[in-house]
Design a protein around this motif. Structure first.
Motif, PDB file in Angstrom:
ATOM      1  N   GLY A  52       0.919  -1.189  -0.023  1.00  0.00           N
ATOM      2  CA  GLY A  52      -0.035   0.048   0.038  1.00  0.00           C
ATOM      3  C   GLY A  52       0.783   1.128  -0.085  1.00  0.00           C
ATOM      4  O   GLY A  52       0.312   2.379  -0.020  1.00  0.00           O
ATOM      5  N   LYS A  53       2.297   1.167   0.217  1.00  0.00           N
ATOM      6  CA  LYS A  53       2.953   2.176   0.038  1.00  0.00           C
ATOM      7  C   LYS A  53       3.486   2.686  -1.360  1.00  0.00           C
ATOM      8  O   LYS A  53       3.742   1.763  -2.120  1.00  0.00           O
ATOM      9  N   LEU A  54       3.576   3.895  -1.410  1.00  0.00           N
ATOM     10  CA  LEU A  54       4.181   4.370  -2.895  1.00  0.00           C
ATOM     11  C   LEU A  54       5.623   4.828  -2.710  1.00  0.00           C
ATOM     12  O   LEU A  54       5.836   5.528  -1.763  1.00  0.00           O
ATOM     13  N   VAL A  55       6.720   4.251  -3.357  1.00  0.00           N
ATOM     14  CA  VAL A  55       8.056   4.753  -3.141  1.00  0.00           C
ATOM     15  C   VAL A  55       8.579   5.182  -4.404  1.00  0.00           C
ATOM     16  O   VAL A  55       8.431   4.560  -5.207  1.00  0.00           O
ATOM     17  N   LEU A  56       8.985   6.340  -4.190  1.00  0.00           N
ATOM     18  CA  LEU A  56       9.729   6.951  -5.406  1.00  0.00           C
ATOM     19  C   LEU A  56      11.256   7.088  -5.415  1.00  0.00           C
ATOM     20  O   LEU A  56      11.791   7.500  -4.192  1.00  0.00           O
ATOM     21  N   VAL A  83      10.408   8.888  -0.395  1.00  0.00           N
ATOM     22  CA  VAL A  83      11.038   9.367  -1.202  1.00  0.00           C
ATOM     23  C   VAL A  83      12.723   9.140  -1.213  1.00  0.00           C
ATOM     24  O   VAL A  83      13.034   9.554  -0.072  1.00  0.00           O
ATOM     25  N   VAL A  84      13.234   8.530  -1.962  1.00  0.00           N
ATOM     26  CA  VAL A  84      14.631   8.229  -2.044  1.00  0.00           C
ATOM     27  C   VAL A  84      15.230   9.220  -3.089  1.00  0.00           C
ATOM     28  O   VAL A  84      15.240   8.949  -4.153  1.00  0.00           O
ATOM     29  N   ASN A  85      16.023  10.224  -2.620  1.00  0.00           N
ATOM     30  CA  ASN A  85      16.836  11.030  -3.297  1.00  0.00           C
ATOM     31  C   ASN A  85      18.194  10.258  -3.379  1.00  0.00           C
ATOM     32  O   ASN A  85      19.085  10.533  -2.526  1.00  0.00           O
ATOM     33  N   HIS A  94       8.415   9.265   4.508  1.00  0.00           N
ATOM     34  CA  HIS A  94       9.961   9.454   5.055  1.00  0.00           C
ATOM     35  C   HIS A  94      10.654   9.890   3.794  1.00  0.00           C
ATOM     36  O   HIS A  94      10.352   9.475   2.560  1.00  0.00           O
ATOM     37  N   VAL A  95      11.623  10.642   3.871  1.00  0.00           N
ATOM     38  CA  VAL A  95      12.669  11.183   2.797  1.00  0.00           C
ATOM     39  C   VAL A  95      13.841  10.299   3.329  1.00  0.00           C
ATOM     40  O   VAL A  95      14.321  10.364   4.351  1.00  0.00           O
ATOM     41  N   VAL A  96      14.475   9.970   2.210  1.00  0.00           N
ATOM     42  CA  VAL A  96      15.722   9.344   2.151  1.00  0.00           C
ATOM     43  C   VAL A  96      16.856   9.979   1.285  1.00  0.00           C
ATOM     44  O   VAL A  96      16.573  10.058   0.168  1.00  0.00           O
ATOM     45  N   ASN A  97      18.131  10.693   2.004  1.00  0.00           N
ATOM     46  CA  ASN A  97      18.913  11.337   0.974  1.00  0.00           C
ATOM     47  C   ASN A  97      20.082  10.524   0.950  1.00  0.00           C
ATOM     48  O   ASN A  97      20.759  10.335   1.930  1.00  0.00           O
ATOM     49  N   VAL A  98      20.630  10.130  -0.138  1.00  0.00           N
ATOM     50  CA  VAL A  98      21.944   9.371  -0.156  1.00  0.00           C
ATOM     51  C   VAL A  98      22.916  10.043  -0.334  1.00  0.00           C
ATOM     52  O   VAL A  98      23.143  10.897  -1.286  1.00  0.00           O
ATOM     53  N   ALA A  99      23.939  10.253   0.775  1.00  0.00           N
ATOM     54  CA  ALA A  99      25.145  11.210   0.620  1.00  0.00           C
ATOM     55  C   ALA A  99      26.193   9.998   0.349  1.00  0.00           C
ATOM     56  O   ALA A  99      26.301   9.350  -0.689  1.00  0.00           O
TER      57      ALA A  99
END
Length: 567
Positions: free
Chosen positions: A303-307, A379-381, A429-434
């Motif tokens: 049920g979750k939308l992940v970008l 959202v995975v940046n 949730h927001v994920v930022n890949v550093a």
């Protein structure tokens, strides 16, 4: 318009709003509230619906019969049925209940004799007492959840003592209630309820008349009515565990969350109104909101939308696969349209091509994704590029290219989707890949390390800002990972043939390290699952993180000596 509806010997004060020709939505309040608690929701719904609110017996302008027995839930359910018959005698209604309003609405929703009278039901911060009773009987299978709920329900036990629950109201709690809610719950009621003290005192009878007898001897209560259960993240009284086995009783069930406290109708009226509207539209067949059609999915992220940006290969593609394997619907974004499509086809998701450094392009991406699929829950940046060069050797154009993608790409992703997550009001949730390079002052990674350090600080700032909206932010910092970034990195001051030689060497080193993108993807999933703030992924990343904290001088010395670095 106000009217009086009779239920047996009790007169109920009922208010109707909007055009009676529209679908009817009936809102049922809880304890110690009156119909006023729904004011913001009514305001949002009235243009499309015939909206009905009323004061339960013992509250507000309705009658308050003496004794305990009149407040049995069967009598309150009869009151609700009388209201439905008065305001919509020929058509089924859509119900929404909060707190005790949800409890008494469940009584009618699960009553076979009411079949055909209720078209849909939205339950907020309340459940069916019989369902809860069965859940409590199975405490051995969920001891922790049971213990947590018992701790949060301390007041229910206190209310069983004759006179104890009513005592604070007799001592003047009613006059202090609004101030207490503001201080403890961040609630600002739009108008003062003059009967609050009496409502609180009389409403204790609900607990004494119903809780023990229903929880200790629960019935089999099933319903075919479409139901959505809305759990508030910061509800100090009703925890989500109580609805864990609700599927056994309700085959048409949707579970939703709201980034609010217990009094969500007062603090998040527009969000609740949207949820109610979405279920009504779905049931009526007029519109199926993408977010609602996904809520019933299976798996941990069902049920979750992940970008995911940079999803065409490497960490991005692995992250898309990891979330899809856990039930998520995935939007794969990449500057390479063909690569995005390959990933989307692999995971059964959706592909979008965009350059993350393009502000207008990212805004259009957000608009297109929300219109087609709804607001992403995660959202995975991830999109990024590699570059090696000392500060003096790195040209201004090279600086711009690295910062545009690695930093501004993350900024655009956070701005466009973060704003929509906050507006939606359901958390996320927001994920930022550093990179480990964010902590490593490497002389030959000036632009790259700077961009990743900026992403790490941006994430820390954003985490604090969005926490109050139920949106988590995580920074993922891998070390040396075998991805395509080594094959596309650029190097300052080298001609084309020398660049190719350096890329081949870097690819060889990273390949021998043999840390796969799937390892990073697993850490990203875990960061979302546990709301982790900063995640160094590989062993070398953890060492660099530790040295950056314990001995920055030593780390600078080692970095200047030429450590192997990477994304």
């Amino acid at each position: 318009m106000k009217q009086l509806v009779r239920s047996g010997d009790v007169r109920l004060a009922v208010w109707t709003h909007g055009d009676p020709a529209n679908p009817t939505v009936v809102l049922v309040h809880g304890y110690p509230d009156t119909h006023v608690v729904w004011a913001d929701v009514v305001e949002e719904l009235v243009d499309r619906f015939h909206v009905v609110t009323f004061d339960n017996r013992g509250a507000g302008a309705s009658d308050c019969p003496p004794g305990i027995d009149p407040y049995r839930i069967e009598n309150l359910a009869a009151d609700l049925r009388a209201v439905l018959d008065a305001v919509s005698p020929d058509e089924p209604v859509h119900l929404a209940g909060h707190d005790w309003g949800a409890i008494l609405a469940w009584e009618l929703v699960a009553d076979p004799s009411a079949a055909g009278r209720i078209a849909s039901f939205t339950s907020v911060a309340g459940g069916c007492l019989d369902h809860i009773g069965h859940w409590m009987r199975g405490w051995a299978s969920h001891p922790r959840a049971s213990a947590v709920q018992l701790l949060h329900s301390w007041y229910v036990a206190a209310f069983q003592v004759p006179g104890l629950g009513a005592l604070p109201w007799r001592l003047g709690l009613g006059s202090q209630w609004d101030a207490l809610l503001a201080r403890l719950e961040g609630v600002a009621p739009r108008e003062r309820v003059r009967t609050r003290g009496a409502d609180g005192e009389i409403g204790v009878r609900l607990y004494r008349a119903n809780v023990l007898r229903r929880l200790t001897d629960p019935g089999e209560r099933r319903t075919t009515v479409p139901v959505q259960v809305v759990h508030a993240d910061d509800d100090h009284y009703v925890r989500p565990g109580m609805a864990a086995d609700l599927d056994r009783w309700v085959p048409q069930l949707w579970r939703r969350r709201i980034a609010a406290g217990h009094w969500a109708p007062l603090t998040h009226g527009p969000v609740l109104a949207r949820m109610i509207t979405e279920l009504v539209d779905l049931v009526r067949g007029t519109h199926a909101a993408p977010a609602l059609t996904r809520v019933r999915g299976g798996g941990e992220f069902g049920g979750k939308l992940v970008l995911v940006t940079g999803a065409g290969s490497g960490i991005g593609a692995a992250t898309a696969r990891a979330f899809a394997a856990l039930g998520a619907e995935v939007v794969a974004v990449d500057v390479d349209a063909a690569a995005a499509t390959r990933t989307a086809d692999e995971v059964g998701g959706h592909a979008h091509a965009v350059d993350v450094s393009d502000e207008a392009g990212m805004r259009k991406l957000a608009d297109d994704v929300v219109a087609a699929h709804g607001v992403p829950d995660v959202v995975v940046n991830n999109a990024g590029i590699g570059h090696s060069g000392t500060f003096l050797d790195t040209t201004v154009d090279e600086w711009r290219r690295v910062l545009d993608v690695n930093l501004w790409g993350v900024v655009h992703g956070c701005r466009e989707f973060g704003a929509r997550l906050v507006q939606r009001g359901e958390g996320g949730h927001v994920v930022n890949v550093a990179s480990a390079a964010a902590w490593l002052p490497a002389t030959d990674l000036a632009a790259y390390a700077t961009s990743k350090a900026a992403v790490a600080m941006l994430s820390d700032c954003l985490r604090g800002e969005l926490a109050g909206h139920g949106v988590g932010v995580s920074t993922i910092c891998p070390g040396i990972v075998d991805t395509n970034i080594t094959r596309t990195s650029t190097f300052s001051g080298l001609d084309d043939s020398a660049q190719e030689a350096r890329r081949a060497h870097a690819a060889s080193v990273y390949g021998k390290r043999n840390f796969r993108p799937e390892g990073v993807a697993a850490e990203i999933v875990d960061a979302v699952r546990r709301d982790r703030a900063v995640v160094p992924v590989t062993p070398e990343a953890k060492v660099v993180r530790l040295l950056a904290r314990l001995s920055p001088a030593l780390l600078r010395t080692l970095a200047a000596g030429g450590l192997d670095r990477g994304h």
